[in-house]
Design an enzyme around this catalytic site. Sequence first.
Site, PDB file in Angstrom:
ATOM      1  N   ASP A   1       4.449  10.702   7.779  1.00 13.80           N
ATOM      2  CA  ASP A   1       3.626   9.727   8.766  1.00 13.80           C
ATOM      3  C   ASP A   1       5.147   9.365   9.667  1.00 13.80           C
ATOM      4  OD1 ASP A   1       4.896   7.046  10.482  1.00 13.80           O
ATOM      5  OD2 ASP A   1       4.503   6.017   8.414  1.00 13.80           O
TER       6      ASP A   1
ATOM      7  N   ARG B   1     -19.948   7.230  17.217  1.00 18.12           N
ATOM      8  CA  ARG B   1     -18.222   7.044  16.906  1.00 18.12           C
ATOM      9  C   ARG B   1     -17.249   8.588  16.151  1.00 18.12           C
ATOM     10  NH1 ARG B   1     -21.303   4.982  12.569  1.00 18.12           N
ATOM     11  NH2 ARG B   1     -22.278   7.657  11.986  1.00 18.12           N
TER      12      ARG B   1
ATOM     13  N   TYR C   1       6.557   3.079   4.293  1.00 18.92           N
ATOM     14  CA  TYR C   1       5.760   1.750   4.981  1.00 18.92           C
ATOM     15  C   TYR C   1       5.051   1.108   3.989  1.00 18.92           C
ATOM     16  CZ  TYR C   1       2.658  -0.388   8.611  1.00 18.92           C
ATOM     17  OH  TYR C   1       1.726  -1.202   9.126  1.00 18.92           O
TER      18      TYR C   1
ATOM     19  N   LYS D   1       2.405   2.147  18.181  1.00 20.61           N
ATOM     20  CA  LYS D   1       4.061   1.783  18.230  1.00 20.61           C
ATOM     21  C   LYS D   1       4.427   2.667  19.923  1.00 20.61           C
ATOM     22  CE  LYS D   1       4.421   0.548  14.709  1.00 20.61           C
ATOM     23  NZ  LYS D   1       3.482  -0.521  14.057  1.00 20.61           N
TER      24      LYS D   1
END
Length: 389
Positions: A179, A54, A107, A204
């Site tokens: 961002d 993890r 966003y 993206k």
Amino acid sequence: MKKDTKIVHAGRHPEQYHGAVNPPVYHVSTVTYPSVAAMTEAERKPYDGMRYGRYGTPTSFALEEAIAILEGGYRTISTASGLAAITGTLTALLKSGDHVLMVDTVYFPTRRFCTEHLKRCGIETTFYDPSIGAGISALMRPETRVVFVEAPGSLTFEMQDIPAIATVAHAGGAIVVMDNTWATPLFFKPFEKGVDISLQAATKFIVGHSDAMLGLITCATEELWHVVKSSIAHFGVCAGSEEVYLGLRGLRTLSVRLRQHQESGLALASWLAARPEVLRVMHPALPGDPGHALWKRDFSGACGLFGFELAPCPEAAVNAFIDGLEHFGLGYSWGGYESLIIPTSDGIKRTAKPWRGDGPTLRIHTGLEDPSDLIEDLAKGFDRLAAKK
């Protein structure tokens, strides 16, 4: 190294993998140690090296190293999605009683996280006009911990004077979080402009093929990296092995893909700007755009994502325009090789300053198809729109 060379070589160490060009996919949960002493030593630096799946694997370390080099930051943290990168960072930095300044064009899921989750945690958010620049000083408070920027803005593509905002934020003791998904590390260098933490939905452009969810957090300093990394680890947030590998694979062709996205996007935007059905095109790389001067000053390129506003027309006409398109998929997200379009009028949310729009708005992600085919497809769409008026 120039950027095209750097994007190919950053984070690559074939000598560690028997000469393999790409690091293998490490499917790891348990990591064993040769001795108690070795295990104890590993505990002293829990986020360095292989300790537990993890916390990272050689595959994720390779991607994180490459992104940190490209963005110019200290270190990068991979997460399961772009939204996980955003929410994980804000959760790490904020506590009850803190205040966040959030750009009004952010966003939407980021806005929702602030107005719902952060509010429940006793953290107040003030949304600000993206054009505020140094005027953001009037909104700063002693408890303002984070100033969040996103340029261009989501859906409506307004630019921000990020260096001016960062100067004010730092003077008030706040951390600047950005961002940077639209520009990627290739077209905007956040740490050169005063940003402290850069976030990306690698889903993206970095993945680039619409087949994986992935987020990235790059921090300017070791101190910030440790704060965010430890919080992310405590919440159990991590990126999947296959997704990280797909991010690495996509990264190597990011530069050549972005050149095509940019060229085709500008071709479509310029064509749309000349259409009588279009009131305005929202693309900061176009000379007539209100944010063009800021884009030209701070950015080295533009992707193929932009918006446009139609002259007032019935909803049925807009739906006919979209529904008959052959080369544009109707779907959320962007950054893949395929072109997409969505109506955005209902998605534009503002509280700091009303949105001034007369007609329906749409968003285009320009894919890697031949732009002449895309333009022909849009032209037929305008014929259908006219027939429904």
